[in-house]
Design a protein around this motif. Sequence first.
Motif, PDB file in Angstrom:
ATOM      1  N   ARG A  15       0.836  -1.203   0.000  1.00  0.00           N
ATOM      2  CA  ARG A  15       0.000   0.000   0.000  1.00  0.00           C
ATOM      3  C   ARG A  15       0.873   1.257   0.000  1.00  0.00           C
ATOM      4  N   TRP A  16       1.945   1.286   0.792  1.00  0.00           N
ATOM      5  CA  TRP A  16       2.856   2.422   0.832  1.00  0.00           C
ATOM      6  C   TRP A  16       3.521   2.626  -0.527  1.00  0.00           C
ATOM      7  N   PHE A  17       3.922   1.529  -1.157  1.00  0.00           N
ATOM      8  CA  PHE A  17       4.556   1.592  -2.475  1.00  0.00           C
ATOM      9  C   PHE A  17       3.626   2.262  -3.489  1.00  0.00           C
ATOM     10  N   TRP A  18       2.349   1.836  -3.500  1.00  0.00           N
ATOM     11  CA  TRP A  18       1.386   2.416  -4.424  1.00  0.00           C
ATOM     12  C   TRP A  18       1.133   3.887  -4.105  1.00  0.00           C
ATOM     13  N   MET A  54       3.871   3.988   7.855  1.00  0.00           N
ATOM     14  CA  MET A  54       4.253   2.661   7.389  1.00  0.00           C
ATOM     15  C   MET A  54       5.319   2.056   8.305  1.00  0.00           C
ATOM     16  N   LEU A  55       6.313   2.846   8.670  1.00  0.00           N
ATOM     17  CA  LEU A  55       7.373   2.338   9.542  1.00  0.00           C
ATOM     18  C   LEU A  55       6.842   1.983  10.932  1.00  0.00           C
ATOM     19  N   SER A  93       3.778   1.031  11.602  1.00  0.00           N
ATOM     20  CA  SER A  93       2.990  -0.188  11.421  1.00  0.00           C
ATOM     21  C   SER A  93       3.894  -1.409  11.343  1.00  0.00           C
ATOM     22  N   LEU A  94       5.005  -1.294  10.615  1.00  0.00           N
ATOM     23  CA  LEU A  94       5.937  -2.420  10.503  1.00  0.00           C
ATOM     24  C   LEU A  94       6.581  -2.753  11.848  1.00  0.00           C
ATOM     25  N   ALA A  95       6.888  -1.738  12.640  1.00  0.00           N
ATOM     26  CA  ALA A  95       7.458  -1.988  13.968  1.00  0.00           C
ATOM     27  C   ALA A  95       6.453  -2.725  14.847  1.00  0.00           C
ATOM     28  N   PHE A  96       5.203  -2.305  14.793  1.00  0.00           N
ATOM     29  CA  PHE A  96       4.134  -2.960  15.546  1.00  0.00           C
ATOM     30  C   PHE A  96       3.976  -4.420  15.106  1.00  0.00           C
TER      31      PHE A  96
END
Length: 146
Positions: free
Chosen positions: A31-34, A119-120, A122-125
């Motif tokens: 989603r972040w990429f898009w 995004m970062l 969310s990835l850490a979570f």
Amino acid sequence: MTHTNAGSTLGVFGVCLVLLSLVLAVRVVKRWFWRRRAMTGGVFAQGRVLDVALEPGDQGREPVPRAVVWFYALDGQEFRIEDPTGRPRALGEPVLLRYLPARPEWAVVAEAGPGTVAMLLSLAFLAFFALAGLYLVLMGVGLARA
């Protein structure tokens, strides 16, 4: 329940937690990429605020304004997106959007940015949950062997 059954159950739960975390992480990055591609090379569209609401704040925080923005894509299809900026908006207010023609449903408010920090976080979570799942797998293996 025996140690073997408890260990197996714990291990399966841990594997499910790891797999779910990985699937969600892939979705967040995709989603972040898009969004990033839309922000750098997407088509501009003029949207209009269709609906405005105030979501109550939690734990004594101020209410958060939420606006739904409506727009037409190049092919004439109608889309609605939520404005993530939290900026107060008036009904009918014009909002500049960007989107990729292949993904107009993922349009972004031009002033919002690609959402790299979100995004970062969310990835850490999700990494925390994946590690918790791995811990449960290791506990389950230990219980199954006992």
